[in-house]
Design a protein around this motif. Structure first.
Motif, PDB file in Angstrom:
ATOM      1  N   THR A  79       0.845  -1.198   0.000  1.00 17.04           N
ATOM      2  CA  THR A  79       0.000   0.000   0.000  1.00 17.04           C
ATOM      3  C   THR A  79       0.880   1.248   0.000  1.00 17.04           C
ATOM      4  O   THR A  79       0.653   2.185  -0.776  1.00 17.04           O
ATOM      5  N   GLU A  80       1.898   1.260   0.843  1.00 14.93           N
ATOM      6  CA  GLU A  80       2.791   2.416   0.923  1.00 14.93           C
ATOM      7  C   GLU A  80       3.553   2.616  -0.385  1.00 14.93           C
ATOM      8  O   GLU A  80       3.695   3.747  -0.862  1.00 14.93           O
ATOM      9  N   CYS A  81       4.022   1.546  -0.998  1.00 12.63           N
ATOM     10  CA  CYS A  81       4.722   1.655  -2.287  1.00 12.63           C
ATOM     11  C   CYS A  81       3.820   2.258  -3.356  1.00 12.63           C
ATOM     12  O   CYS A  81       4.250   3.099  -4.142  1.00 12.63           O
ATOM     13  N   MET A  82       2.564   1.834  -3.356  1.00 13.15           N
ATOM     14  CA  MET A  82       1.637   2.363  -4.355  1.00 13.15           C
ATOM     15  C   MET A  82       1.301   3.829  -4.076  1.00 13.15           C
ATOM     16  O   MET A  82       1.089   4.617  -4.990  1.00 13.15           O
ATOM     17  N   ARG A  83       1.285   4.216  -2.801  1.00 11.21           N
ATOM     18  CA  ARG A  83       1.062   5.627  -2.475  1.00 11.21           C
ATOM     19  C   ARG A  83       2.276   6.474  -2.876  1.00 11.21           C
ATOM     20  O   ARG A  83       2.135   7.624  -3.307  1.00 11.21           O
ATOM     21  N   LEU A  84       3.469   5.897  -2.746  1.00 12.38           N
ATOM     22  CA  LEU A  84       4.675   6.614  -3.168  1.00 12.38           C
ATOM     23  C   LEU A  84       4.673   6.855  -4.677  1.00 12.38           C
ATOM     24  O   LEU A  84       5.177   7.873  -5.143  1.00 12.38           O
ATOM     25  N   ARG A  85       4.113   5.922  -5.438  1.00 14.42           N
ATOM     26  CA  ARG A  85       4.002   6.104  -6.890  1.00 14.42           C
ATOM     27  C   ARG A  85       3.154   7.342  -7.191  1.00 14.42           C
ATOM     28  O   ARG A  85       3.503   8.148  -8.050  1.00 14.42           O
ATOM     29  N   VAL A  86       2.041   7.501  -6.472  1.00 15.94           N
ATOM     30  CA  VAL A  86       1.167   8.661  -6.669  1.00 15.94           C
ATOM     31  C   VAL A  86       1.931   9.943  -6.327  1.00 15.94           C
ATOM     32  O   VAL A  86       1.921  10.912  -7.092  1.00 15.94           O
ATOM     33  N   LYS A  87       2.626   9.944  -5.181  1.00 20.01           N
ATOM     34  CA  LYS A  87       3.388  11.130  -4.759  1.00 20.01           C
ATOM     35  C   LYS A  87       4.480  11.467  -5.761  1.00 20.01           C
ATOM     36  O   LYS A  87       4.718  12.636  -6.074  1.00 20.01           O
ATOM     37  N   SER A  88       5.152  10.435  -6.251  1.00 19.70           N
ATOM     38  CA  SER A  88       6.224  10.641  -7.222  1.00 19.70           C
ATOM     39  C   SER A  88       5.698  11.305  -8.490  1.00 19.70           C
ATOM     40  O   SER A  88       6.309  12.250  -9.016  1.00 19.70           O
ATOM     41  N   LEU A  89       4.579  10.837  -8.993  1.00 20.56           N
ATOM     42  CA  LEU A  89       3.985  11.443 -10.188  1.00 20.56           C
ATOM     43  C   LEU A  89       3.594  12.893  -9.927  1.00 20.56           C
ATOM     44  O   LEU A  89       3.807  13.763 -10.775  1.00 20.56           O
ATOM     45  N   GLU A  90       3.023  13.157  -8.729  1.00 15.19           N
ATOM     46  CA  GLU A  90       2.617  14.523  -8.391  1.00 15.19           C
ATOM     47  C   GLU A  90       3.831  15.452  -8.296  1.00 15.19           C
ATOM     48  O   GLU A  90       3.816  16.566  -8.809  1.00 15.19           O
ATOM     49  N   GLN A  91       4.904  14.987  -7.633  1.00 16.47           N
ATOM     50  CA  GLN A  91       6.093  15.815  -7.456  1.00 16.47           C
ATOM     51  C   GLN A  91       6.771  16.133  -8.790  1.00 16.47           C
ATOM     52  O   GLN A  91       7.287  17.220  -8.982  1.00 16.47           O
ATOM     53  N   LYS A  92       6.761  15.164  -9.697  1.00 13.73           N
ATOM     54  CA  LYS A  92       7.405  15.347 -11.003  1.00 13.73           C
ATOM     55  C   LYS A  92       6.449  15.967 -12.017  1.00 13.73           C
ATOM     56  O   LYS A  92       6.822  16.166 -13.169  1.00 13.73           O
ATOM     57  N   ASN A  93       5.213  16.233 -11.570  1.00  8.81           N
ATOM     58  CA  ASN A  93       4.184  16.790 -12.448  1.00  8.81           C
ATOM     59  C   ASN A  93       4.014  15.926 -13.699  1.00  8.81           C
ATOM     60  O   ASN A  93       3.936  16.438 -14.811  1.00  8.81           O
ATOM     61  N   LEU A  95      -3.503   4.259  -6.725  1.00 13.04           N
ATOM     62  CA  LEU A  95      -4.197   4.026  -5.463  1.00 13.04           C
ATOM     63  C   LEU A  95      -4.772   5.336  -4.934  1.00 13.04           C
ATOM     64  O   LEU A  95      -4.065   6.338  -4.804  1.00 13.04           O
ATOM     65  N   LEU A  96      -6.072   5.336  -4.664  1.00 15.94           N
ATOM     66  CA  LEU A  96      -6.749   6.501  -4.109  1.00 15.94           C
ATOM     67  C   LEU A  96      -6.553   6.519  -2.588  1.00 15.94           C
ATOM     68  O   LEU A  96      -6.268   5.474  -1.985  1.00 15.94           O
ATOM     69  N   PRO A  97      -6.736   7.673  -1.931  1.00 20.15           N
ATOM     70  CA  PRO A  97      -6.531   7.749  -0.484  1.00 20.15           C
ATOM     71  C   PRO A  97      -7.409   6.787   0.323  1.00 20.15           C
ATOM     72  O   PRO A  97      -7.023   6.366   1.407  1.00 20.15           O
ATOM     73  N   ASN A  98      -8.589   6.416  -0.189  1.00 23.09           N
ATOM     74  CA  ASN A  98      -9.479   5.524   0.552  1.00 23.09           C
ATOM     75  C   ASN A  98      -9.334   4.063   0.110  1.00 23.09           C
ATOM     76  O   ASN A  98     -10.163   3.227   0.452  1.00 23.09           O
ATOM     77  N   GLU A  99      -8.271   3.737  -0.627  1.00 24.50           N
ATOM     78  CA  GLU A  99      -8.017   2.371  -1.084  1.00 24.50           C
ATOM     79  C   GLU A  99      -6.765   1.810  -0.409  1.00 24.50           C
ATOM     80  O   GLU A  99      -5.781   2.532  -0.222  1.00 24.50           O
ATOM     81  N   TYR A 100      -6.831   0.531  -0.082  1.00 18.36           N
ATOM     82  CA  TYR A 100      -5.725  -0.156   0.575  1.00 18.36           C
ATOM     83  C   TYR A 100      -5.535  -1.511  -0.096  1.00 18.36           C
ATOM     84  O   TYR A 100      -6.490  -2.096  -0.597  1.00 18.36           O
ATOM     85  N   TYR A 102      -3.850 -10.660  -4.482  1.00 15.92           N
ATOM     86  CA  TYR A 102      -3.940  -9.298  -3.976  1.00 15.92           C
ATOM     87  C   TYR A 102      -5.292  -8.682  -4.306  1.00 15.92           C
ATOM     88  O   TYR A 102      -5.897  -9.008  -5.321  1.00 15.92           O
ATOM     89  N   PHE A 103      -5.724  -7.775  -3.433  1.00 18.22           N
ATOM     90  CA  PHE A 103      -7.028  -7.129  -3.559  1.00 18.22           C
ATOM     91  C   PHE A 103      -6.889  -5.651  -3.247  1.00 18.22           C
ATOM     92  O   PHE A 103      -6.085  -5.258  -2.402  1.00 18.22           O
ATOM     93  N   LEU A 104      -7.708  -4.840  -3.908  1.00 19.59           N
ATOM     94  CA  LEU A 104      -7.863  -3.442  -3.534  1.00 19.59           C
ATOM     95  C   LEU A 104      -9.156  -3.359  -2.742  1.00 19.59           C
ATOM     96  O   LEU A 104     -10.198  -3.830  -3.196  1.00 19.59           O
ATOM     97  N   VAL A 105      -9.084  -2.784  -1.561  1.00 18.97           N
ATOM     98  CA  VAL A 105     -10.281  -2.598  -0.751  1.00 18.97           C
ATOM     99  C   VAL A 105     -10.528  -1.095  -0.655  1.00 18.97           C
ATOM    100  O   VAL A 105      -9.665  -0.335  -0.214  1.00 18.97           O
ATOM    101  N   THR A 106     -11.700  -0.701  -1.121  1.00 19.18           N
ATOM    102  CA  THR A 106     -12.102   0.704  -1.122  1.00 19.18           C
ATOM    103  C   THR A 106     -13.059   0.925   0.043  1.00 19.18           C
ATOM    104  O   THR A 106     -14.044   0.188   0.194  1.00 19.18           O
ATOM    105  N   PHE A 107     -12.770   1.921   0.864  1.00 17.66           N
ATOM    106  CA  PHE A 107     -13.585   2.241   2.035  1.00 17.66           C
ATOM    107  C   PHE A 107     -14.383   3.501   1.745  1.00 17.66           C
ATOM    108  O   PHE A 107     -13.829   4.506   1.299  1.00 17.66           O
TER     109      PHE A 107
END
Length: 155
Positions: A16-30, A40-45, A133-138
């Motif tokens: 989950t953390e690795c997938m969140r880092l991918r999102v942050k990396s894309l945002e930082q590099k625009n 991964l969305l903030p409400n997905e694990y 593996y599963f994505l669980v959306t809350f």
């Protein structure tokens, strides 16, 4: 004589953390994600099931929600590798398991046909996998702390 086996969905904190880092990396590099990449969305694990047995027959879900809200469990066909190849939308399996609990309702509700088909598909995939593996959306303010989730198979 066949016996029952209960497999508990375990949150995969590292993935989950690795997938969140991918999102942050894309945002930082625009930068934009690849075509068809599932971010991964903030409400997905990410959760996982570890199969100790390969020959399973789906029996039932065991979902407990300690609060009102909804969870959506989506299976992936992704074989994750240590370098974390990106998850593509086409690797998400249909149908998803949708479970919810409303105010004043003691029972967890679900779409029976979809959850039955989803459980049977998991049992089929267990024949060729040791891990899934599963994505669980809350949704509706429910969090990972509010759920206990498992699936029961006949061995």
């Amino acid at each position: 004589m066949a016996s029952e086996m209960e497999l508990i969905f375990n949150q995969d904190f590292h993935l989950t953390e690795c997938m969140r880092l991918r999102v942050k990396s894309l945002e930082q590099k625009n930068q934009r994600p690849q075509d068809g990449e599932k971010l991964l969305l903030p409400n997905e694990y990410v959760y996982r099931l570890d199969f100790s047995e390969q020959q399973l027959k789906f029996l039932r879900w065991n979902i407990n929600l300690n609060a009102t809200g909804k969870i959506i469990i989506t299976g992936t066909s992704q074989h994750y590798t240590p370098d974390l190849t990106n998850l593509m939308t086409r690797q998400l399996l249909d149908p998803s398991g949708i479970f919810w609990k409303t105010e004043g309702d003691g029972e967890v509700n679900h779409y029976e046909a979809d959850t039955q088909e989803f459980g049977e598909r998991i049992a089929d995939l267990a024949r060729i996998r040791k891990v899934m593996y599963f994505l669980v959306t809350f949704q509706d303010d429910i969090t990972p702390d509010d759920i206990n989730c498992s699936i029961i198979f006949k061995v």
